[in-house]
Design an enzyme around this catalytic site. Structure first.
Site, PDB file in Angstrom:
ATOM      1  N   LYS A  68       0.803  -1.245   0.000  1.00 24.16           N
ATOM      2  CA  LYS A  68       0.000   0.000   0.000  1.00 24.16           C
ATOM      3  C   LYS A  68       0.827   1.281   0.000  1.00 24.16           C
ATOM      4  O   LYS A  68       0.354   2.339   0.426  1.00 24.16           O
ATOM      5  CB  LYS A  68      -1.011   0.046   1.171  1.00 24.16           C
ATOM      6  CG  LYS A  68      -1.815  -1.200   1.324  1.00 24.16           C
ATOM      7  CD  LYS A  68      -2.511  -1.600   0.051  1.00 24.16           C
ATOM      8  CE  LYS A  68      -2.679  -3.081  -0.031  1.00 24.16           C
ATOM      9  NZ  LYS A  68      -2.807  -3.585  -1.379  1.00 24.16           N
ATOM     10  N   GLY A  97       2.282   2.273  -2.910  1.00 25.32           N
ATOM     11  CA  GLY A  97       2.374   2.722  -4.310  1.00 25.32           C
ATOM     12  C   GLY A  97       2.991   1.682  -5.235  1.00 25.32           C
ATOM     13  O   GLY A  97       3.459   2.003  -6.330  1.00 25.32           O
ATOM     14  N   THR A  98       2.963   0.425  -4.798  1.00 27.07           N
ATOM     15  CA  THR A  98       3.553  -0.661  -5.586  1.00 27.07           C
ATOM     16  C   THR A  98       2.951  -0.753  -6.994  1.00 27.07           C
ATOM     17  O   THR A  98       3.687  -0.841  -7.987  1.00 27.07           O
ATOM     18  CB  THR A  98       3.304  -2.018  -4.886  1.00 27.07           C
ATOM     19  OG1 THR A  98       3.298  -1.851  -3.480  1.00 27.07           O
ATOM     20  CG2 THR A  98       4.317  -3.051  -5.316  1.00 27.07           C
ATOM     21  N   THR A  99       1.631  -0.741  -7.057  1.00 23.41           N
ATOM     22  CA  THR A  99       0.956  -0.920  -8.339  1.00 23.41           C
ATOM     23  C   THR A  99       1.349   0.200  -9.293  1.00 23.41           C
ATOM     24  O   THR A  99       1.649  -0.042 -10.477  1.00 23.41           O
ATOM     25  CB  THR A  99      -0.584  -0.892  -8.128  1.00 23.41           C
ATOM     26  OG1 THR A  99      -0.912  -1.748  -7.037  1.00 23.41           O
ATOM     27  CG2 THR A  99      -1.320  -1.321  -9.365  1.00 23.41           C
ATOM     28  N   HIS A 146       7.725  -7.460  -1.664  1.00 27.38           N
ATOM     29  CA  HIS A 146       7.458  -6.706  -0.429  1.00 27.38           C
ATOM     30  C   HIS A 146       8.480  -7.079   0.646  1.00 27.38           C
ATOM     31  O   HIS A 146       8.388  -6.614   1.780  1.00 27.38           O
ATOM     32  CB  HIS A 146       6.057  -7.002   0.107  1.00 27.38           C
ATOM     33  CG  HIS A 146       4.945  -6.407  -0.720  1.00 27.38           C
ATOM     34  ND1 HIS A 146       4.969  -5.126  -1.202  1.00 27.38           N
ATOM     35  CD2 HIS A 146       3.749  -6.937  -1.135  1.00 27.38           C
ATOM     36  CE1 HIS A 146       3.849  -4.884  -1.876  1.00 27.38           C
ATOM     37  NE2 HIS A 146       3.102  -5.964  -1.861  1.00 27.38           N
ATOM     38  N   ARG A 157       5.970   5.402   1.732  1.00 27.75           N
ATOM     39  CA  ARG A 157       4.802   6.281   1.831  1.00 27.75           C
ATOM     40  C   ARG A 157       4.601   6.709   3.276  1.00 27.75           C
ATOM     41  O   ARG A 157       4.951   5.980   4.203  1.00 27.75           O
ATOM     42  CB  ARG A 157       3.552   5.521   1.329  1.00 27.75           C
ATOM     43  CG  ARG A 157       2.323   6.386   1.217  1.00 27.75           C
ATOM     44  CD  ARG A 157       1.140   5.608   0.673  1.00 27.75           C
ATOM     45  NE  ARG A 157       0.029   6.501   0.394  1.00 27.75           N
ATOM     46  CZ  ARG A 157      -1.176   6.119   0.007  1.00 27.75           C
ATOM     47  NH1 ARG A 157      -1.436   4.830  -0.174  1.00 27.75           N
ATOM     48  NH2 ARG A 157      -2.125   7.005  -0.209  1.00 27.75           N
ATOM     49  N   ARG A 164      -7.899   3.268  -5.280  1.00 26.81           N
ATOM     50  CA  ARG A 164      -8.887   3.902  -4.404  1.00 26.81           C
ATOM     51  C   ARG A 164      -8.768   5.404  -4.570  1.00 26.81           C
ATOM     52  O   ARG A 164      -9.023   5.948  -5.636  1.00 26.81           O
ATOM     53  CB  ARG A 164      -8.662   3.412  -2.961  1.00 26.81           C
ATOM     54  CG  ARG A 164      -9.858   3.567  -2.027  1.00 26.81           C
ATOM     55  CD  ARG A 164      -9.523   3.063  -0.630  1.00 26.81           C
ATOM     56  NE  ARG A 164      -8.441   3.804  -0.031  1.00 26.81           N
ATOM     57  CZ  ARG A 164      -8.573   4.867   0.759  1.00 26.81           C
ATOM     58  NH1 ARG A 164      -9.773   5.297   1.064  1.00 26.81           N
ATOM     59  NH2 ARG A 164      -7.523   5.501   1.268  1.00 26.81           N
TER      60      ARG A 164
END
Ligand code: PAP
Length: 343
Positions: free
Chosen positions: A95, A97-99, A160, A179, A308
């Protein structure tokens, strides 16, 4: 598509096009590896915790709380992964900003085979996580890691895992994205709610603050990559999600220079950087059919859960001032030596 090394295009190419049978990958891994003995490490003997509000078991391996099914991956990565010198590994806590970074890195590194404005760009039909292989799942058992050999160089992969789990030798490059921890906490909770709708925020918050959270303690995860980027700047790049939001184009240029593929003047003039930023923007990725529907390959969560709000500062909508102060204090205490701040 099966690839033939002699005729294969230069990498990266979409992993999904190389390997079609990764459906139920994680379920298969769980069945095979949960209590396996890995040489001198007995996974079932490691300290364990259930992630609050879920059935997911974490095991503490070398000071980090890993999903039980991925402990063998940490061991495998440390002992068997043979990086190529031109490999690029995207690393992050979930969560952070990996994508987004997977998409930007793939689009940047593959731009000569796949111009960002092309109608057949892989990111128009595949999710970023289908283009970039997930090392943690591939090294978790069943010999799946051999699939990486099918990829032409340069390979692009993501993990990760903490820096401590990556092999030192090989000289491959690692790009870490960090992040703001309070926003990461909110994003993680919102994501977990896509599978556990009743999960209270306080459960996720407490496990993050205790350190016993997926791939945690978060501060040690950040510290490992931060120190690597300071000690070996040619091998480790430290990026920040908030900086990507502020100036995505400049960060894409930085990324391209780091992986040895700087944009030429002609590319700049032709708007290639802008094209990559637009292709990988939240609005663009979110609008694609593949990212709006279905589930992550082999996993239980809907793909749309990865897209999101994509903003900085959403924590104010979910944390009391006391919760925010507690997390800020942890960050200030644990990361003081690095000079890293998030305010
Ligand atoms: P992962 O580690 O499980 O792959 P990851 O992609 O790191 O997840 O995290 C998802 C977060 O990145 C979401 O943040 P939010 O919950 O605060 O909104 C998601 O919205 C955000 N995100 C995904 N794609 C983009 C993008 N293209 N631009 C900006 N933010 C994005």
């Amino acid at each position: 598509m099966a690839t033939n090394a002699a005729s294969a295009p230069a990498g990266p190419i979409p992993f999904k096009d190389v390997v079609l049978d990764n459906v139920n990958l994680v379920a298969a891994i769980a069945a095979e590896t949960s209590s396996e003995d890995h040489g001198d490490v007995l996974v079932s003997a490691l300290p364990s915790k259930l992630l609050a509000g879920t059935q997911n078991k974490l095991r503490c391996y070398q000071g980090f709380w890993l999903p039980e099914t991925f402990v063998p991956a940490a061991i495998g990565l440390q002992r068997r992964f043979v990086p190529r010198p031109d490999d690029v590994i995207i690393a992050s806590l979930p969560k952070c900003g990996t994508t987004w970074l997977n998409a930007l890195s793939f689009a940047t590194m593959a731009r000569r085979s796949y111009p960002p404005a092309g109608a057949d760009h892989p990111l128009l039909r595949l999710s970023p996580h289908q283009c970039v292989p997930f090392l943690d799942a591939l090294f978790a058992g069943g010999g799946r890691e051999a699939r990486l050999d099918a990829l032409p160089s340069p390979r692009l992969m993501y993990t990760h895992m903490p820096h401590e789990m990556l092999p030192r030798a090989g000289g491959c490059r690692v790009v870490y994205i960090c992040r703001e921890p309070k926003d990461t906490a909110v994003s993680l909770w919102q994501f977990r709610r896509s599978m556990h709708p009743e999960l209270p925020f306080i459960d996720t918050f407490e496990s993050i603050c205790s350190g016993a959270n997926t791939y945690g303690p978060f501060w040690d995860h950040i510290l490992g990559y931060r120190r690597a980027s300071e000690s070996w700047p040619e091998n480790a790049l430290f990026l920040r999600y908030e900086e990507l939001l502020r100036d995505p184009a400049e960060n894409v240029r930085k990324l391209a220079r780091f992986v040895g593929l700087p944009f030429s003047e002609a590319e700049e003039e032709a708007g290639v950087v802008r094209g990559i930023v637009e292709l990988c923007s939240l609005e663009s990725l979110r609008s694609m059919e593949v990212n709006r529907t279905g589930y992550m390959d082999g996993l239980k969560f809907p793909r749309k859960a990865l897209f999101r709000k994509g903003v900085a500062g959403d924590w104010v909508n979910h944390m009391t001032p006391e919760m925010a102060r507690r997390m800020d204090d942890i960050v200030a205490d644990k990361l003081r030596a690095t000079g890293l701040t998030f305010q």
